[in-house]
Enzyme design. Structure first.
Site, short mmCIF file in Angstrom:
data_model
loop_
_atom_site.label_atom_id
_atom_site.label_comp_id
_atom_site.label_asym_id
_atom_site.label_seq_id
_atom_site.Cartn_x
_atom_site.Cartn_y
_atom_site.Cartn_z
N TRP A 183 -72.97 -27.54 -69.26
CA TRP A 183 -73.71 -27.69 -68.00
C TRP A 183 -74.61 -26.48 -67.84
O TRP A 183 -74.17 -25.35 -68.03
CB TRP A 183 -72.77 -27.77 -66.78
CG TRP A 183 -73.58 -27.68 -65.52
CD1 TRP A 183 -74.42 -28.64 -65.03
CD2 TRP A 183 -73.72 -26.55 -64.65
NE1 TRP A 183 -75.06 -28.17 -63.90
CE2 TRP A 183 -74.65 -26.90 -63.65
CE3 TRP A 183 -73.15 -25.27 -64.63
CZ2 TRP A 183 -75.03 -26.01 -62.63
CZ3 TRP A 183 -73.52 -24.39 -63.61
CH2 TRP A 183 -74.45 -24.77 -62.62
N GLU A 222 -73.46 -32.35 -68.88
CA GLU A 222 -73.19 -32.71 -67.48
C GLU A 222 -74.48 -32.73 -66.68
O GLU A 222 -75.14 -31.70 -66.53
CB GLU A 222 -72.20 -31.70 -66.90
CG GLU A 222 -71.85 -31.93 -65.45
CD GLU A 222 -70.81 -30.93 -64.94
OE1 GLU A 222 -70.36 -30.06 -65.73
OE2 GLU A 222 -70.45 -31.02 -63.76
N LYS A 224 -77.01 -33.34 -63.31
CA LYS A 224 -76.94 -32.87 -61.92
C LYS A 224 -78.22 -33.24 -61.20
O LYS A 224 -79.26 -33.45 -61.82
CB LYS A 224 -76.74 -31.35 -61.90
CG LYS A 224 -76.40 -30.78 -60.54
CD LYS A 224 -75.77 -29.40 -60.63
CE LYS A 224 -75.50 -28.86 -59.24
NZ LYS A 224 -74.77 -27.59 -59.25
N ASP A 256 -70.25 -35.91 -62.90
CA ASP A 256 -69.52 -35.14 -61.89
C ASP A 256 -69.76 -35.86 -60.56
O ASP A 256 -70.90 -36.20 -60.22
CB ASP A 256 -70.08 -33.71 -61.88
CG ASP A 256 -69.43 -32.80 -60.84
OD1 ASP A 256 -68.89 -31.75 -61.22
OD2 ASP A 256 -69.50 -33.11 -59.64
N HIS A 283 -66.05 -35.19 -64.15
CA HIS A 283 -65.58 -34.11 -63.29
C HIS A 283 -65.30 -34.73 -61.94
O HIS A 283 -66.23 -35.13 -61.23
CB HIS A 283 -66.63 -33.01 -63.13
CG HIS A 283 -66.62 -32.00 -64.22
ND1 HIS A 283 -67.45 -30.90 -64.23
CD2 HIS A 283 -65.84 -31.90 -65.34
CE1 HIS A 283 -67.19 -30.17 -65.31
NE2 HIS A 283 -66.23 -30.77 -66.00
N ASP A 291 -73.03 -30.72 -53.31
CA ASP A 291 -72.05 -30.52 -54.38
C ASP A 291 -71.14 -29.35 -54.02
O ASP A 291 -71.12 -28.33 -54.69
CB ASP A 291 -72.83 -30.24 -55.69
CG ASP A 291 -71.92 -30.08 -56.88
OD1 ASP A 291 -70.85 -30.71 -56.89
OD2 ASP A 291 -72.29 -29.33 -57.81
N ASP A 293 -67.93 -28.96 -54.01
CA ASP A 293 -66.72 -28.75 -54.82
C ASP A 293 -65.47 -28.49 -53.97
O ASP A 293 -64.68 -27.59 -54.26
CB ASP A 293 -66.94 -27.63 -55.85
CG ASP A 293 -67.87 -28.09 -56.98
OD1 ASP A 293 -67.53 -29.06 -57.65
OD2 ASP A 293 -68.94 -27.48 -57.16
N ASP A 324 -62.99 -30.61 -61.04
CA ASP A 324 -63.95 -29.52 -60.83
C ASP A 324 -64.06 -29.23 -59.34
O ASP A 324 -64.89 -29.82 -58.66
CB ASP A 324 -65.32 -29.91 -61.43
CG ASP A 324 -66.31 -28.76 -61.36
OD1 ASP A 324 -65.91 -27.63 -61.03
OD2 ASP A 324 -67.51 -28.99 -61.65
#
Ligand code: RNT
Ligand code: ZN
Length: 417
Positions: A183, A222, A224, A256, A283, A291, A293, A324
């Site tokens: 990533w 990954e 995004k 993700d 993820h 994002d 997390d 993640d």
């Protein structure tokens, strides 16, 4: 005396669902648990802090600061989680010692991760791996593999090449396979003047990174949509990596759950990828407005993703489930345990749904009946099966988790001042 579990078992059996088989199946499916929840994504190799448009917020005491502290915390957290576990490492968690002193990321070798391998073997954890392309002085204006500057690109290409080689060696040492996920934060804060050049350089960098073939490494990139401070453009978009993966066998697009627009349903994407790829790495995280997390919970997006993993043909084997999340505002061991348990819980819940009947109803246009059955299944005695699964795995039930987290905290906090 009839137990809650026995009653639940009968109720599910009446719908054709074998709770015993479900528990056995779930216990074997590994969850790849990220090491970075334990120390706020800081790693052991730099002092400059996090960058790349990702952020950990909160200052709860007790952050792990070393290999010893991080492994101790991980063990404490995973003792609270049923099922098979892997640990997902970042290259920034290289272990430097007097015999193996600090080297920069482009010079990392297997020996810097050998302590992780020895420890993982002892505990029966598989290992996954990630180049660390953030939080480092060679991030040039938050660009790495797509940078217009050749020296910057070459540094990060060497880093990724080193990480793939280390992944292969880890896999060999464990007699296993290792997912190596790339990533990069690369993107622009403001209106791009050239998107094509950035993506062209990223493609060429990836070609250099993947030139060497490794039989035990599963490669992924990954995608995004944006990062903080990089709002206008992300080089490694989903279209980019999906097209790259489709044209480069052995490289997969990693999804993700926090890397899409907030109203997109990431679970809906799984079946599309499963039709064309033999592996789909994930993820699982909980994005709140961005994002962010947050710690994974037993909530609708995760349950829906679990339904796809449990019931799409072949998905159980093809999907590589990684987590993640990083929350520094609460006890980190508790965050790890609760988030990983929520993943297990969602998979158990999904496996206990009457998926075959629901599919049959859809295929024969019995939509009202399907709605009624789906609603019925939601309030069946799932909790009794979850408790039984936890007990059989030698783990606490939900109500027993927090006291164990608090007891561990009381023991370690005085040593972390
Ligand atoms: C960032 C990505 C990436 C990181 C970790 C630390 O947005 O989700 O996976 O969170 O590699
Ligand atoms: Zn991620």
């Amino acid at each position: 005396m009839t137990t809650m579990y026995e009653l639940a078992k009968e109720e599910y059996a009446a719908l054709g669902i074998d709770t015993e088989a479900v528990m056995a199946k779930l216990a074997d499916k590994p969850i790849s648990v990220h090491c970075w929840q334990g120390d706020d994504v800081l790693g052991f190799d730099q002092v400059g802090g996090l960058s790349g448009g990702i952020q950990t917020t909160g200052n709860y005491p007790g952050r792990a600061r070393s290999f010893e502290e991080l492994t101790a915390d991980f063990e404490a957290a995973m003792a609270l989680v049923p099922g098979a576990k892997r640990i997902n490492l970042h290259a920034s968690y290289a272990v430097f010692t007097d015999e193996n002193p600090w080297v920069d990321r482009d010079a990392l070798e297997y020996k810097h991760f050998e302590p992780w391998v020895t420890w993982a073997k002892e505990h029966g954890f598989g290992i996954d791996f990630n180049p660390t392309i953030f939080g480092h002085p060679m991030m040039n204006n938050e660009l790495s593999l797509s940078s217009p500057d050749a020296a910057t690109r070459d540094f990060w290409i060497r880093h990724c090449q080193a990480c793939r080689k280390i992944s292969q060696q880890i896999a060999e040492a464990l007699g296993d396979e290792t997912l190596c996920n790339i990533w990069i934060p690369d993107g622009l804060k403001d209106v791009p003047a050239d998107r094509y050049g950035l993506r062209e350089r990223l493609r060429d960098s990836l070609d250099a990174i993947y030139a060497e073939k490794y039989d035990r490494v599963i490669d992924s990139c990954e995608s995004k949509v944006f990062g903080i401070g990089l709002e206008s453009m992300t080089v490694g978009s989903n279209e980019f990596y999906l097209a790259y993966a489709a044209t480069h066998p052995g490289v997969y697009d990693l999804l993700d759950l926090g890397h899409f627009h907030p109203t997109e349903n990431v679970a809906d994407k799984l079946s599309a990828l499963l039709l064309f790829f033999d592996k789909v790495p994930l993820h699982v995280t909980r994005p709140i407005r961005w994002d962010s997390d947050h710690v994974v919970l037993f909530d609708d997006p995760v349950k829906e993703m679990a339904m796809e993993i449990a019931h799409c043909p072949g998905a159980w084997e093809k999907v590589i489930i990684g987590l993640d999340f990083f929350d520094a505002s609460i006890n980190r061991v508790g965050a790890w345990a609760i988030g990983t348990r929520a993943m297990e819980k969602s998979l158990l819940y999904a496996l206990l749904q009457p998926a075959a009947q629901l599919k049959e109803m859809q295929d024969t246009y019995r939509f009202t009946e399907k709605m009624a059955l789906a609603e019925q299944a939601k309030s069946m005695p799932f909790g009794a099966v979850w408790d039984e699964y936890c007990r059989r795995e030698g783990c606490p039930t939900d109500g027993e988790v927090y006291p164990l987290v608090a007891a561990y905290e009381a023991k370690i906090l005085p040593t972390r001042q």
